[in-house]
Write an enzyme that holds these catalytic residues in place. Structure first.
Site, PDB file in Angstrom:
ATOM      1  N   TYR A  40      31.208  43.308  35.030  1.00 43.41           N
ATOM      2  CA  TYR A  40      30.682  42.216  35.860  1.00 43.41           C
ATOM      3  C   TYR A  40      29.474  42.659  36.676  1.00 43.41           C
ATOM      4  O   TYR A  40      29.003  41.925  37.531  1.00 43.41           O
ATOM      5  CB  TYR A  40      31.781  41.664  36.776  1.00 43.41           C
ATOM      6  CG  TYR A  40      32.947  41.109  35.985  1.00 43.41           C
ATOM      7  CD1 TYR A  40      32.853  39.856  35.373  1.00 43.41           C
ATOM      8  CD2 TYR A  40      34.113  41.848  35.810  1.00 43.41           C
ATOM      9  CE1 TYR A  40      33.900  39.354  34.623  1.00 43.41           C
ATOM     10  CE2 TYR A  40      35.169  41.348  35.056  1.00 43.41           C
ATOM     11  CZ  TYR A  40      35.055  40.100  34.467  1.00 43.41           C
ATOM     12  OH  TYR A  40      36.087  39.602  33.708  1.00 43.41           O
ATOM     13  N   TYR A  54      35.699  31.884  35.277  1.00 39.42           N
ATOM     14  CA  TYR A  54      36.377  32.103  36.565  1.00 39.42           C
ATOM     15  C   TYR A  54      35.708  33.233  37.343  1.00 39.42           C
ATOM     16  O   TYR A  54      35.970  33.413  38.523  1.00 39.42           O
ATOM     17  CB  TYR A  54      37.858  32.418  36.345  1.00 39.42           C
ATOM     18  CG  TYR A  54      38.201  33.878  36.127  1.00 39.42           C
ATOM     19  CD1 TYR A  54      37.983  34.499  34.898  1.00 39.42           C
ATOM     20  CD2 TYR A  54      38.737  34.647  37.155  1.00 39.42           C
ATOM     21  CE1 TYR A  54      38.284  35.820  34.704  1.00 39.42           C
ATOM     22  CE2 TYR A  54      39.043  35.992  36.967  1.00 39.42           C
ATOM     23  CZ  TYR A  54      38.812  36.577  35.743  1.00 39.42           C
ATOM     24  OH  TYR A  54      39.109  37.899  35.565  1.00 39.42           O
ATOM     25  N   ARG A  55      34.839  33.997  36.673  1.00 33.22           N
ATOM     26  CA  ARG A  55      34.271  35.215  37.252  1.00 33.22           C
ATOM     27  C   ARG A  55      33.103  35.584  36.364  1.00 33.22           C
ATOM     28  O   ARG A  55      33.142  35.310  35.168  1.00 33.22           O
ATOM     29  CB  ARG A  55      35.348  36.287  37.171  1.00 33.22           C
ATOM     30  CG  ARG A  55      35.010  37.613  37.770  1.00 33.22           C
ATOM     31  CD  ARG A  55      36.210  38.522  37.575  1.00 33.22           C
ATOM     32  NE  ARG A  55      36.071  39.782  38.247  1.00 33.22           N
ATOM     33  CZ  ARG A  55      36.937  40.775  38.135  1.00 33.22           C
ATOM     34  NH1 ARG A  55      37.998  40.653  37.377  1.00 33.22           N
ATOM     35  NH2 ARG A  55      36.753  41.903  38.783  1.00 33.22           N
TER      36      ARG A  55
END
Ligand code: ADP
Length: 520
Positions: A89, A464-465
């Site tokens: 991420y 969601y992320r």
């Protein structure tokens, strides 16, 4: 991005850094080229896009307040991290290149309330730190850990990470935060707003608006302490490891688990994974094939044979009092046998018994072995997540899976898919494994991810992320009423952070100074 999304000049950044050095001391400032590498994305799609200017590592909330005030004075962007292990991420790297990373990993206080099963943590406390603390003090409380447990308990909860026990939705365990606001003010949320309240980490809402979740995946404040709920150690962990033979078996598997999860027979967060999960950790690609493109059906069959896996597998676990767990296990067994699994292996564990590292996640023991998938191509590797939120419908999940798998094949990527159950939703967590040594391969990654995200948004599925490269694109998909939610986020952002210094661009939220020329 337009030129407007540039940080201030190096001279301005250096002036701010000098003032920050006076706050934290020269030993806690990291501004060499090697430091900049260290705080960059370890698995970069675009290596230059997110290189920070420097990092500073405060030790106390007061130091964080002072840093924020200096940043506001000089209008320099900050990027807070807890331990910065957000692999897939963006790791420790900021959205905006040239930001100054505020590394909170030196803040490591742990205060346990054994009776109430809560802990008050500072951001630098890692999963290993908390686990060791509980073990060495013989405290009968469990944490829930993510697949890469190298990171911070708070950092992971703030980015809405996942684990495998009944406490597997980590952001739900947050209860009461201490936060430095972008103007340097210090606030405690919920009951913590009462100076003497003994209930700060017991009641999640307090009086009036509940703010905890507004500091998750946002850029509204720097969390310097968080209350978290821990799980009372159970009498037993029982369950089944299930393998399903065919690709299409995903549908009945989801439709069998979903109702049991919603009803509460299953309270953990089970994750269905495909055959690839063992191969990319225990072997490298070259051991299976020298062909580019997605793994062929023959290779898939060989992998499944070697590891005794179905196309899909899932480990289901029930926790708690033995009598209750056994009753739930019976219900689970009947439901699973009705869909004819390829194999159904019982699992039993009681406190004091040893367990293998691969089983540790279900017992709240930290692990890092899943990160071994970065070695799939044998050289410099990595992974980026693509994780849309889906309903608990076998049919809809199967359709999304077919669409995504077709794109993996079209772009020649190996398909790593999982479906992680929440109480009402599924997080379809997919990995795109990277080969950083292969420029032609890497050139395909960005268009591939953008295609996956755009395809999903067309069906109403948002992530969601997000990896820092895709926050804007994902936020574009949340489009109701001309992006009313983004406009609301921006209004809150501008009110709390008029200088626009805190994590500009996080979750697609840009402060006014960076939006001005965007025409938004
Ligand atoms: P971990 O080390 O557990 O992987 P990180 O420290 O990388 O977690 O944090 C993940 C993301 O969450 C960061 O990129 C940042 O956007 C946000 N974050 C982490 N810690 C804080 C904090 N203390 N306050 C505000 N945001 C945070």
């Amino acid at each position: 991005m337009t030129q407007n999304r540039k940080p201030p000049s190096a001279a301005v950044l250096d002036r701010a850094l000098k003032a920050m050095t006076a706050i934290v001391g020269a030993d806690a400032v990291f501004a060499t080229d090697q430091d900049r590498d260290t705080y960059s994305d370890r698995f970069p799609v675009d290596p230059k896009a997110h290189r920070p200017h420097a990092a500073v590592a405060p030790l106390t909330a007061e130091e964080v307040q002072a840093i924020v005030r200096v940043a506001a004075e000089h209008k320099v962007p900050l990027w807070p991290i807890s331990r910065g292990k957000n692999f897939g991420y963006g790791t420790a790297a900021p959205v905006l290149a040239g930001s100054i990373v505020v590394d909170l990993s030196r803040m490591k206080k742990i205060e346990i309330d054994v009776e109430n099963a809560t802990v008050l943590l500072e951001p630098g406390v890692g999963f290993y730190d908390l686990y060791d603390y509980l073990q060495s003090n013989k405290i009968p409380l469990w944490l829930s850990v993510p697949g890469n447990s190298w990171g911070s308990v708070i950092g992971n909860a703030l980015d809405r990470g996942l684990g495998y026990t009944p406490y597997g939705e980590h952001t739900r365990n947050l209860c009461g935060l201490e936060v430095v606001l972008p103007d340097g003010d210090l606030v405690r949320t919920g009951m913590g707003a009462m100076s003497k309240a003994p209930t700060w980490n017991l009641h999640k809402y307090g009086f009036g608006p509940a703010w905890d979740q507004l500091f998750a995946q946002s850029n509204f404040g720097i969390v310097t302490k968080a209350g978290m709920w821990l799980m009372p150690a159970p009498e037993c962990v029982l369950g089944f490891d299930v393998e399903m033979d065919r690709f299409e078996d995903l549908e009945p598997l989801i439709d069998t688990i979903g109702p049991l999860r919603r009803e509460g027979v299953l309270q953990q967060s089970p994750t269905i994974g495909n055959y690839f999960r063992a191969a990319n950790i225990l072997t490298t690609r070259k051991q299976w094939t020298d062909q580019p493109g997605s793994l062929s059906d023959e290779v898939i069959a060989a992998i499944r044979k070697q590891f005794g896996l179905g196309w899909w597998g899932v480990s289901l676990r029930v926790y708690g009092r033995e009598t209750v767990a056994k009753a739930n296990l019976d219900i689970l067994e009947k439901a699973l046998k009705a869909i004819h699994p390829m194999s159904l292996k019982p699992f039993e564990w009681r406190p004091g018994q040893p367990f293998s590292p691969t089983q540790g996640g279900w017992m709240g023991a930290p692990m890092t072995f899943p990160m071994q998938n970065a070695n799939w191509f044998g050289g410099r590797g990595g992974h980026v997540g693509f994780s849309p939120v889906l309903p608990q419908s076998g049919k809809l999940c199967m359709e999304q899976c077919r669409r995504a798998y077709a794109r993996y094949k079209e772009y020649g990527m190996d398909y790593q898919a999982s479906f992680a159950f929440g109480e009402r939703h599924i997080l379809n967590v997919n990995s795109v494994l990277l080969n950083l040594d292969d420029a032609a391969f890497m050139a395909k990654v960005d268009p591939f991810l953008r295609t996956l995200i755009t395809d999903a948004a067309q069906h109403g599925y948002g992530e969601y992320r997000a990896h820092i490269d895709y926050m804007d694109l994902i936020s574009d998909g949340y489009d109701f009423n001309n992006h009313a939610l983004r406009r609301l986020n921006e209004r809150v952002k501008d009110a709390l952070d008029p200088a626009g210094i805190l994590a500009p661009g996080k979750s697609g939220i840009w402060p006014k100074a960076y939006r001005a020329k965007e025409g938004k």
